[in-house]
Write an enzyme that holds these catalytic residues in place. Structure first.
Site, PDB file in Angstrom:
ATOM      1  N   ARG A 138      29.829  -2.536  61.184  1.00  0.00           N
ATOM      2  CA  ARG A 138      28.605  -1.736  61.363  1.00  0.00           C
ATOM      3  C   ARG A 138      28.473  -0.779  60.180  1.00  0.00           C
ATOM      4  O   ARG A 138      29.344   0.065  59.975  1.00  0.00           O
ATOM      5  CB  ARG A 138      28.735  -0.974  62.689  1.00  0.00           C
ATOM      6  CG  ARG A 138      27.532  -0.169  63.107  1.00  0.00           C
ATOM      7  CD  ARG A 138      27.806   0.483  64.470  1.00  0.00           C
ATOM      8  NE  ARG A 138      26.677   1.264  64.916  1.00  0.00           N
ATOM      9  CZ  ARG A 138      26.445   2.515  64.560  1.00  0.00           C
ATOM     10  NH1 ARG A 138      27.282   3.138  63.751  1.00  0.00           N
ATOM     11  NH2 ARG A 138      25.379   3.166  64.998  1.00  0.00           N
TER      12      ARG A 138
ATOM     13  N   LYS B 259      31.677   7.898  58.015  1.00  0.00           N
ATOM     14  CA  LYS B 259      32.230   8.813  59.021  1.00  0.00           C
ATOM     15  C   LYS B 259      33.074   9.907  58.391  1.00  0.00           C
ATOM     16  O   LYS B 259      33.498   9.823  57.249  1.00  0.00           O
ATOM     17  CB  LYS B 259      33.001   8.020  60.085  1.00  0.00           C
ATOM     18  CG  LYS B 259      32.015   7.313  61.033  1.00  0.00           C
ATOM     19  CD  LYS B 259      32.654   6.689  62.246  1.00  0.00           C
ATOM     20  CE  LYS B 259      31.526   6.105  63.121  1.00  0.00           C
ATOM     21  NZ  LYS B 259      32.033   5.249  64.178  1.00  0.00           N
TER      22      LYS B 259
HETATM   23  N1  PMM Z   1      29.474   4.715  65.749  1.00  0.00           N
HETATM   24  C1  PMM Z   1      28.374   5.452  65.946  1.00  0.00           C
HETATM   25  C2  PMM Z   1      27.353   5.023  66.825  1.00  0.00           C
HETATM   26  N2  PMM Z   1      27.460   3.850  67.467  1.00  0.00           N
HETATM   27  N3  PMM Z   1      28.665   1.881  67.936  1.00  0.00           N
HETATM   28  C3  PMM Z   1      29.747   1.123  67.773  1.00  0.00           C
HETATM   29  N4  PMM Z   1      29.859  -0.048  68.456  1.00  0.00           N
HETATM   30  N5  PMM Z   1      30.766   1.496  66.947  1.00  0.00           N
HETATM   31  C4  PMM Z   1      30.727   2.664  66.236  1.00  0.00           C
HETATM   32  O1  PMM Z   1      31.704   2.944  65.509  1.00  0.00           O
HETATM   33  C5  PMM Z   1      29.593   3.515  66.400  1.00  0.00           C
HETATM   34  C6  PMM Z   1      28.556   3.069  67.272  1.00  0.00           C
HETATM   35  C7  PMM Z   1      28.234   6.766  65.248  1.00  0.00           C
HETATM   36  O2  PMM Z   1      27.794   6.585  63.937  1.00  0.00           O
HETATM   37  P1  PMM Z   1      26.237   6.764  63.470  1.00  0.00           P
HETATM   38  O3  PMM Z   1      25.800   8.144  63.867  1.00  0.00           O
HETATM   39  O4  PMM Z   1      26.255   6.537  62.016  1.00  0.00           O
HETATM   40  O5  PMM Z   1      25.391   5.731  64.165  1.00  0.00           O
END
Ligand code: PMM
Length: 368
Positions: free
Chosen positions: A339, A304
């Site tokens: 994640r 991020k």
């Molecule tokens: N961050 C992203 C997308 N989905 N879901 C959860 N539960 N927590 C997060 O921090 C989160 C998420 C955005 O990141 P990406 O674009 O790398 O998927």
């Protein structure tokens, strides 16, 4: 009406390191021995005191009755362990950190956008590589939630995620669907997804709670300040840690009121969603406190922007070391799920971390 918060402020390597003072956080591999007890009225701090684990009852008994009940619940929640989650044939144990591998089938996600859209073979190859590397489950998303991302029609979102989910389910993988739209969630569950990951914490689509309740699927409720279209809007906090804590408690209670069983609910502070660098850092330092909500915690900071902001604006694909650092920080805080994009590297870090935790439990020289 004043509110009360219990924040673990000192972690211990093991229960024997702090005889009688340390409690096990969230049923995991992390212990806390000192705590802050904070009473606030609106934005005003009314009182604060620190106590050791053995003094908890006395510290709570000194509160007014209305707050003592809440503090007792938080104290019990801090020590609450969580049953494994069944995902088809697989059981996801929550007594140790598990890694969720990210698969974004989108044109525009900030780190892997365009890599897997309309390339089902590449998407599946990547998902299977993450599983072989040790991901406990795969989080499949078909909509980018980055600031300013274009809207996607839900029919397209379904078309992006369903074939991938069907394939992974047939291979016996544990799968979560990263979506805030009930139609997509319904299609994903029918295709074999096991867990719902809703970055709007079921605020975006009024039907989602009903579908989740009916399906019996576990749901991850993530904090984002904005409602409706822009999840990143409205991030003005009096105190980001307490505001996110209160908001997650409200979403947990709303989910239970909608008929979702308490042991089906996971919570996530939503790193990077409508939060400044300072606010993300404050939340990450406060992670152990979120066990007081009594639910397993998911943490997602992989690649991020905050990592770029702290490392000379490194682009997303050069943020692996910072991502692993933050994943370890989450493990140290007892988070049950992390994640990540870089599964193999984070698995290695997790194994070394696990070795240290196990060694601490049998290191009786700490008693000296
Ligand atoms: N961050 C992203 C997308 N989905 N879901 C959860 N539960 N927590 C997060 O921090 C989160 C998420 C955005 O990141 P990406 O674009 O790398 O998927």
């Amino acid at each position: 009406m004043p509110s009360v918060y219990i924040r673990p402020i000192a972690l211990a390597d093991s229960p024997q390191a702090e005889d009688g003072e340390a409690i096990r956080l969230g049923g995991g591999l992390v212990y806390a021995s000192r705590f802050g007890l904070l009473v606030c009225d609106g934005t005003k701090v009314v009182s604060r005191r620190r106590f050791g684990g053995a003094e908890a009852r006395e510290a709570i008994a000194g509160l007014p009755d209305a707050l003592a009940a809440d503090a007792t619940e938080q104290w019990d929640n801090l020590r609450r362990s969580h049953a494994p989650i069944a995902c088809g044939q697989r059981m996801l144990r929550l007594d140790q950190p598990q890694l969720m591998g990210i698969l974004n089938v989108t044109p525009d996600s900030f780190s892997d956008g365009g890599k897997f859209l309309d390339k089902p073979d590449a998407a599946l190859e990547h998902a299977h590589a993450m599983l072989s590397a040790g991901a406990a489950l795969i989080d499949v998303g078909g909509e980018s939630t980055r600031p300013g991302a274009g809207a996607v029609w839900e029919g397209d979102e379904v078309k992006r995620v369903v074939p991938v989910i069907e394939n992974l389910a047939a291979a016996g993988a544990a799968i979560s669907i990263d979506s805030r739209r009930s139609t997509v969630i319904e299609a994903a569950l029918a295709a074999g997804a096991h867990i719902v990951n809703d970055v709007s914490a079921m605020r975006h689509d009024a039907r989602t709670a009903e579908i989740v309740a009916r399906s019996g699927a576990p749901v991850i409720l993530m904090h984002a300040p904005g409602s409706d279209g822009d999840l990143h809007a409205d991030g003005d906090y009096a105190d980001v840690v307490l505001d996110v804590f209160d908001a997650l408690r409200e979403r947990r209670d709303a989910a239970m009121a909608a008929g979702i069983a308490r042991d089906r609910i996971l919570l996530d502070p939503g790193i990077g969603f409508g939060k400044s660098l300072a606010e993300n850092l404050a939340l990450i330092n406060a992670l152990p406190m979120f066990h007081a909500l009594g639910q397993p915690i998911l943490f997602g900071a992989s690649r991020k922007r905050m990592i770029g902001a702290l490392s000379n604006e490194a682009p997303a694909h050069q943020r692996m070391a910072g991502s692993v650092m933050l994943a370890l920080k989450a493990m140290d805080a007892g988070c049950q799920m992390v994640r990540v994009h870089d599964v193999a590297e984070t698995v290695q870090a997790l194994h070394v971390w696990r070795g240290l935790r196990d060694a601490a439990l049998t290191d009786f020289s700490q008693l000296a």
